[in-house]
Write an enzyme that holds these catalytic residues in place. Structure first.
Site, mmCIF file in Angstrom:
data_model
loop_
_atom_site.group_PDB
_atom_site.id
_atom_site.type_symbol
_atom_site.label_atom_id
_atom_site.label_comp_id
_atom_site.label_asym_id
_atom_site.label_seq_id
_atom_site.Cartn_x
_atom_site.Cartn_y
_atom_site.Cartn_z
ATOM 1 C CB SER A 38 -0.920 -0.005 1.236
ATOM 2 O OG SER A 38 -1.756 1.133 1.249
ATOM 3 C CB CYS A 42 -0.920 9.680 -7.230
ATOM 4 S SG CYS A 42 -2.111 8.680 -8.158
ATOM 5 C CB ALA A 278 -10.969 -8.133 -12.314
ATOM 6 N N GLY A 280 -9.423 -2.154 -10.832
ATOM 7 C CA GLY A 280 -8.202 -1.378 -11.030
ATOM 8 C C GLY A 280 -7.798 -1.198 -12.473
ATOM 9 C CG ASP A 281 -4.437 1.228 -13.012
ATOM 10 O OD1 ASP A 281 -5.474 1.799 -12.623
ATOM 11 O OD2 ASP A 281 -3.292 1.642 -12.743
ATOM 12 C CE1 TYR A 423 -18.226 36.810 -5.070
ATOM 13 C CE2 TYR A 423 -20.334 37.486 -4.110
ATOM 14 C CZ TYR A 423 -19.087 37.813 -4.647
ATOM 15 O OH TYR A 423 -18.701 39.114 -4.747
ATOM 16 C CE LYS A 431 -22.670 38.077 -14.348
ATOM 17 N NZ LYS A 431 -23.151 38.810 -15.536
#
Length: 560
Positions: A38, A42, A278, A280-281, A423, A431
């Site tokens: 683990s 990234c 299955a 993931g990638d 906002y 806007k």
């Protein structure tokens, strides 16, 4: 029940952890062929660049912590080498030999393998990838003594690596076969990222491929040879040209894989074997806009897929939603983010669409620190949101997250225009840029606005009056040679003169970002002229037409 999980990190560990929460009594064994079950893959480039100082920060869990917290039996450096579906067992290569394990349910999360180009020199010690903690550690150490680096591939990881190495003080060259960096972006958005790379000293070579890496006999390091005849010296070469599903184990077991090698699963992550799931990638997913099926290697979907696989094993019904491909990357001072389908994807899928661009301030313009945010929306002819992209120094992330949510909800331009978003001057505008995108699309759908774009430029030059409604000062700083200048505040005053100059021709209006030209277009249209406003203004036109020649200095104005 015995559940075996092949592969850790996002998909596998999510499946194992979720299964434990649902069944305290299940025997759950996780096999990971690497040393780490683990880790934050990234985060690897940010360790290379020094932002994450300790590599230990990348290690999220260890077998001991997972045993203590979730009572999981995690076995690193254990590689599953075959699956016997009839016996419901797997053969595992362990540090002590091979061992067979039976299962009631099996979860495959083998991830993806880095693509290695079939060229000379990929086995040289100067050449590396950035997929593992050990590779990140090694690259960080080597960068301290290196002077030059070549990054092959200008996708997300490639650009993050280029930035990291530049932070380390290296001379960095990025080589990309596609005609632009970040190929998933629209070209006019990608060019903004390329400018940021160049502004920080990165040498960008697009539309060119590396054909070999050879030792440099005259100097230390290697030479990367390109197919355009160029050659680049390097002490480090990082290969980041993409990944492919690591599906050999599944394929050899007779599970169905698609044409790109991705494991085929149903909407509960179950493969073509009722006892095997299955995530993931390595799996094939359906895109939520185009409907196309294939691998989408992103961490967020992988985590959700692992969770869903565990739910399915435990008899819970949680059907997968199509993937939108929402992604983000920081490149020095700019952030590029996207969700849904790009114009290129829609073209390939044969889906009709229109595009609108806007260039608002990321927060209230009168509040200090306001910067331009480039935002693009892709809509169906009826106004349904199909995709969005953003590039800017601040605020791109939250706008794309809002639009990704809108896309998942099936919103159209009317819905987006009416979104009630937080906002205050430091954070946005009354806007919001997201609302503005909706307003623009609304106007196109209901016929209030007609737009023209870069693809219409040659026609406009030959057949229309191009009216530049910026100020005289802006016009003098660079304009199309055919364009006549009439600041938008004078349109009503000189409307008859515009009609005479147009002499029956269509009028194509432009300004810097598309706002003032929209105002002028509405005046012209209501006085009977065939007019249209340039989508995104000169901001978008310049980025869409590389090498566009502009004239500097004043010229005869339209109101003369």
């Amino acid at each position: 029940m015995r559940i075996l999980v092949i592969g850790g990190v996002a998909g596998g560990m999510s499946a194992a952890a979720r299964a434990r929460r649902l069944d305290e009594h299940a025997e759950i064994i996780v096999f990971e062929k690497g040393k780490y079950v683990s880790f934050a893959n990234c985060g690897l480039p940010y360790h290379v660049g020094g932002e994450i100082e300790q590599d230990s920060y990348l290690l999220l869990h260890t077998p001991d912590s997972l045993k203590a917290e979730l009572d999981l039996d995690v076995r690193t450096e254990h590689e599953v080498i075959s699956i016997d579906r009839d016996a419901q067992s797997v053969l595992v290569a362990t540090p002590e030999g091979t061992e067979t394990f039976e299962y009631d349910a099996l979860v495959l999360s083998p991830g993806a393998d880095a693509i290695v180009p079939p060229i000379e020199g990929m086995d040289l010690p100067e050449v590396t990838h950035l997929r593992t903690v050990d590779q990140a550690r090694s690259l960080a150490v080597r960068a301290a003594d290196a002077r030059r680096a070549v990054v092959m591939g200008a996708g997300f990881i490639g650009l993050e690596t280029a930035e990291a190495l530049r932070h380390r003080g290296l001379e960095v060259t990025v080589v990309e076969l596609a005609p632009q960096v970040l190929p998933p972006l629209a070209p006019e958005m990608s060019s903004l990222v390329e400018k940021e790379l160049r502004a920080h000293g990165v040498d960008v070579r697009t539309g060119v491929a590396a054909v070999g890496v050879v030792k440099d006999p005259a100097h230390e390091g290697v030479t990367v040879n390109l197919d355009d005849g160029g050659a680049i010296g390097a002490d480090i070469v990082v290969v980041s040209v993409g990944v492919r599903p690591s599906s050999a184990l599944a394929s050899e077991a007779g599970l169905e894989v698609d044409g790109r090698g991705a494991i085929v699963v149903d909407d509960q992550q179950r493969t073509t074997d009722p006892h095997i799931w299955a995530a993931g990638d390595a799996i094939a997913v359906r895109h939520g806009v185009t409907g196309q099926v294939g691998p989408v290697p992103l961490a967020g979907p992988a985590n959700r897929q692992g969770r869903r696989a565990a739910d399915s094993i435990m008899g819970r019904i949680d059907k997968a939603q199509p993937v939108l491909g929402t992604a983000i990357v920081r490149v020095f001072g700019e952030t590029a983010a996207m969700t849904g389908a790009s114009p290129r994807m829609l073209d390939m899928a044969g889906i009709d669409y229109f595009v609108v661009h806007t260039h608002p301030a990321n927060h209230a313009g009168y509040y200090p620190g306001s910067q331009v945010l480039h935002l693009m929306g892709v809509f169906s002819p009826e106004g349904k949101l199909l995709g969005a992209q953003a590039v800017g120094p601040d605020g791109a992330d939250k706008r794309i997250d809002v639009l990704a949510t809108a896309l998942r909800a099936g919103m159209d331009a009317d819905d987006i225009a009416e979104l009630e978003l937080a906002y205050a001057p430091p954070f946005g505008s009354a806007k919001d840029p997201v609302n503005m995108l909706g307003f623009l699309a609304q106007n196109v759908v209901n016929g209030t606005t007609r737009t023209w774009s870069a693809k219409d430029l040659e026609w406009a030059r030959d057949s229309a009056l191009i009216l530049d409604v910026r100020s005289e000062r802006e016009y003098a700083m660079g304009h199309l040679p055919e364009a006549l200048n009439l600041p938008h505040t004078h349109i009503r005053e000189y409307i008859e003169g515009v009609k005479q100059i147009a002499a029956g021709r269509p009028v194509r209006v432009l300004c810097a970002s598309g706002v003032r030209s929209y105002y002028a277009h509405r005046v012209l249209a209501q006085h009977g002229l065939d007019s249209a406003t340039l989508d995104g203004g000169m901001f978008t036109l310049v980025e869409s037409v590389p090498g566009l020649e502009l004239v500097h200095g004043t010229a005869q104005p339209a109101n003369a």
